[in-house]
Design a protein around this motif. Structure first.
Motif, mmCIF file in Angstrom:
data_model
loop_
_atom_site.group_PDB
_atom_site.id
_atom_site.type_symbol
_atom_site.label_atom_id
_atom_site.label_comp_id
_atom_site.label_asym_id
_atom_site.label_seq_id
_atom_site.Cartn_x
_atom_site.Cartn_y
_atom_site.Cartn_z
ATOM 1 N N VAL A 8 0.846 -1.199 0.000
ATOM 2 C CA VAL A 8 0.000 0.000 0.000
ATOM 3 C C VAL A 8 0.879 1.246 0.000
ATOM 4 O O VAL A 8 0.611 2.201 -0.744
ATOM 5 C CB VAL A 8 -0.998 -0.007 1.182
ATOM 6 N N VAL A 9 1.947 1.241 0.773
ATOM 7 C CA VAL A 9 2.865 2.386 0.806
ATOM 8 C C VAL A 9 3.541 2.564 -0.554
ATOM 9 O O VAL A 9 3.636 3.683 -1.072
ATOM 10 C CB VAL A 9 3.902 2.237 1.943
ATOM 11 N N LEU A 10 4.009 1.472 -1.151
ATOM 12 C CA LEU A 10 4.660 1.558 -2.468
ATOM 13 C C LEU A 10 3.674 2.045 -3.535
ATOM 14 O O LEU A 10 4.009 2.920 -4.344
ATOM 15 C CB LEU A 10 5.254 0.205 -2.856
ATOM 16 N N ALA A 11 2.470 1.498 -3.536
ATOM 17 C CA ALA A 11 1.446 1.939 -4.497
ATOM 18 C C ALA A 11 1.134 3.419 -4.292
ATOM 19 O O ALA A 11 0.988 4.171 -5.262
ATOM 20 C CB ALA A 11 0.171 1.098 -4.343
ATOM 21 N N THR A 12 1.069 3.838 -3.047
ATOM 22 C CA THR A 12 0.786 5.244 -2.749
ATOM 23 C C THR A 12 1.915 6.144 -3.249
ATOM 24 O O THR A 12 1.656 7.198 -3.838
ATOM 25 C CB THR A 12 0.574 5.438 -1.230
ATOM 26 N N ALA A 13 3.147 5.729 -3.032
ATOM 27 C CA ALA A 13 4.293 6.531 -3.464
ATOM 28 C C ALA A 13 4.309 6.709 -4.982
ATOM 29 O O ALA A 13 4.468 7.829 -5.492
ATOM 30 C CB ALA A 13 5.592 5.889 -2.988
ATOM 31 N N VAL A 14 4.118 5.623 -5.717
ATOM 32 C CA VAL A 14 4.142 5.706 -7.182
ATOM 33 C C VAL A 14 2.947 6.513 -7.692
ATOM 34 O O VAL A 14 3.082 7.350 -8.585
ATOM 35 C CB VAL A 14 4.201 4.292 -7.819
ATOM 36 N N LEU A 50 7.225 13.961 -25.718
ATOM 37 C CA LEU A 50 7.632 13.008 -26.754
ATOM 38 C C LEU A 50 9.138 12.767 -26.705
ATOM 39 O O LEU A 50 9.691 12.132 -27.600
ATOM 40 C CB LEU A 50 7.200 13.519 -28.130
ATOM 41 N N GLY A 51 9.785 13.260 -25.662
ATOM 42 C CA GLY A 51 11.199 12.985 -25.402
ATOM 43 C C GLY A 51 11.268 11.964 -24.275
ATOM 44 O O GLY A 51 10.775 10.840 -24.404
ATOM 45 N N ASN A 52 11.824 12.386 -23.143
ATOM 46 C CA ASN A 52 11.911 11.497 -21.978
ATOM 47 C C ASN A 52 10.536 11.056 -21.485
ATOM 48 O O ASN A 52 10.398 9.994 -20.874
ATOM 49 C CB ASN A 52 12.655 12.182 -20.832
ATOM 50 N N GLY A 53 9.526 11.861 -21.766
ATOM 51 C CA GLY A 53 8.168 11.510 -21.356
ATOM 52 C C GLY A 53 7.676 10.201 -21.949
ATOM 53 O O GLY A 53 6.834 9.530 -21.356
ATOM 54 N N PRO A 58 4.779 6.424 -19.255
ATOM 55 C CA PRO A 58 4.209 5.069 -19.280
ATOM 56 C C PRO A 58 4.731 4.178 -18.152
ATOM 57 O O PRO A 58 3.973 3.392 -17.581
ATOM 58 C CB PRO A 58 4.631 4.511 -20.642
ATOM 59 N N LEU A 59 6.019 4.324 -17.818
ATOM 60 C CA LEU A 59 6.581 3.515 -16.742
ATOM 61 C C LEU A 59 5.861 3.793 -15.420
ATOM 62 O O LEU A 59 5.457 2.860 -14.720
ATOM 63 C CB LEU A 59 8.081 3.796 -16.606
ATOM 64 N N LEU A 60 5.672 5.063 -15.109
ATOM 65 C CA LEU A 60 4.954 5.410 -13.875
ATOM 66 C C LEU A 60 3.481 5.010 -13.943
ATOM 67 O O LEU A 60 2.930 4.484 -12.972
ATOM 68 C CB LEU A 60 5.057 6.903 -13.596
ATOM 69 N N GLY A 61 2.845 5.261 -15.088
ATOM 70 C CA GLY A 61 1.421 4.941 -15.222
ATOM 71 C C GLY A 61 1.139 3.458 -15.091
ATOM 72 O O GLY A 61 0.215 3.050 -14.374
ATOM 73 N N LEU A 66 -0.585 -1.244 -11.773
ATOM 74 C CA LEU A 66 -0.253 -2.619 -11.365
ATOM 75 C C LEU A 66 -0.056 -2.735 -9.856
ATOM 76 O O LEU A 66 -0.534 -3.686 -9.233
ATOM 77 C CB LEU A 66 0.993 -3.113 -12.104
ATOM 78 N N LEU A 67 0.650 -1.763 -9.265
ATOM 79 C CA LEU A 67 0.851 -1.798 -7.813
ATOM 80 C C LEU A 67 -0.462 -1.611 -7.063
ATOM 81 O O LEU A 67 -0.675 -2.240 -6.018
ATOM 82 C CB LEU A 67 1.861 -0.734 -7.392
ATOM 83 N N THR A 68 -1.342 -0.784 -7.582
ATOM 84 C CA THR A 68 -2.639 -0.565 -6.935
ATOM 85 C C THR A 68 -3.481 -1.831 -6.995
ATOM 86 O O THR A 68 -4.089 -2.240 -5.994
ATOM 87 C CB THR A 68 -3.373 0.626 -7.581
ATOM 88 N N VAL A 69 -3.503 -2.469 -8.150
ATOM 89 C CA VAL A 69 -4.252 -3.730 -8.294
ATOM 90 C C VAL A 69 -3.653 -4.803 -7.385
ATOM 91 O O VAL A 69 -4.381 -5.510 -6.674
ATOM 92 C CB VAL A 69 -4.277 -4.194 -9.770
ATOM 93 N N LEU A 70 -2.324 -4.920 -7.397
ATOM 94 C CA LEU A 70 -1.664 -5.926 -6.561
ATOM 95 C C LEU A 70 -1.946 -5.684 -5.081
ATOM 96 O O LEU A 70 -2.268 -6.624 -4.347
ATOM 97 C CB LEU A 70 -0.153 -5.925 -6.832
ATOM 98 N N ALA A 71 -1.839 -4.457 -4.650
ATOM 99 C CA ALA A 71 -2.130 -4.136 -3.243
ATOM 100 C C ALA A 71 -3.568 -4.506 -2.897
ATOM 101 O O ALA A 71 -3.835 -5.058 -1.815
ATOM 102 C CB ALA A 71 -1.869 -2.654 -2.973
ATOM 103 N N THR A 72 -4.490 -4.238 -3.814
ATOM 104 C CA THR A 72 -5.899 -4.565 -3.576
ATOM 105 C C THR A 72 -6.094 -6.075 -3.458
ATOM 106 O O THR A 72 -6.784 -6.559 -2.547
ATOM 107 C CB THR A 72 -6.785 -3.988 -4.696
ATOM 108 N N VAL A 73 -5.481 -6.816 -4.350
ATOM 109 C CA VAL A 73 -5.600 -8.285 -4.314
ATOM 110 C C VAL A 73 -5.037 -8.832 -3.000
ATOM 111 O O VAL A 73 -5.672 -9.671 -2.341
ATOM 112 C CB VAL A 73 -4.891 -8.922 -5.533
ATOM 113 N N ILE A 74 -3.872 -8.343 -2.599
ATOM 114 C CA ILE A 74 -3.252 -8.821 -1.358
ATOM 115 C C ILE A 74 -4.100 -8.447 -0.142
ATOM 116 O O ILE A 74 -4.260 -9.237 0.787
ATOM 117 C CB ILE A 74 -1.813 -8.274 -1.220
ATOM 118 N N VAL A 75 -4.695 -7.255 -0.157
ATOM 119 C CA VAL A 75 -5.559 -6.833 0.948
ATOM 120 C C VAL A 75 -6.790 -7.736 1.036
ATOM 121 O O VAL A 75 -7.199 -8.137 2.127
ATOM 122 C CB VAL A 75 -5.950 -5.345 0.782
#
Length: 154
Positions: A8-14, A50-53, A58-61, A66-75
């Protein structure tokens, strides 16, 4: 710290990083196009989004959803309190909706790569992008606050 709290903390941070980037775009970057004009803004966006973005956003999104879904499943699996399950379920729903809104906004931004520097044409594209971005920024910010609330409840 147990697995549930860690996720939950990791999902929140991202999600917080993504919410911050969305807020910056909505409140700082996009209003700039009104001051500098659509051609100058498109030139900026080509270098930024359209450069570093192309890698960072996409990496953050993808990581956030994925982290939010995973945290939900584990909860859910860990039989956490109903309030925590509800908060994370809502965060997951909004995160998925944010992803949907991004599937609408991103192609508009990507289309700037090959778009001509016609001010009227660029204004139309940027207005459409801004509308979709407002939707996804709102969803992302609410997701972040739901996850913060979940941290308190865990």
């Amino acid at each position: 710290m147990n697995l549930v709290v860690s996720l939950v903390v990791l999902a929140t941070a991202v999600n917080g990083l993504l919410a911050g980037l969305n807020t910056d775009t909505a409140l700082v970057k996009l209003p700039t196009r009104q001051r500098i004009g659509p051609v100058a803004y498109a030139t900026f966006a080509r270098g930024n989004d359209l450069g570093n973005g192309l890698v960072v956003y996409p990496l953050l999104g993808i990581s956030a959803v994925l982290l939010t879904v995973l945290a939900t499943v584990i909860v859910v699996i860990s039989h956490a309190r109903a309030e925590v399950v509800l908060l994370l379920s809502l965060a997951t729903l909004l995160s998925v909706l944010h992803t949907f809104a991004t599937t609408r906004a991103a192609p508009i931004m990507l289309s700037l790569k090959d778009a001509s520097d016609d001010a009227e044409h660029l204004s139309t594209k940027l207005d459409r992008f801004a509308r979709w971005h407002a939707v996804r920024a709102t969803l992302q910010i609410v997701t972040f606050f739901l996850l913060l609330w979940a941290i308190v409840m865990v």
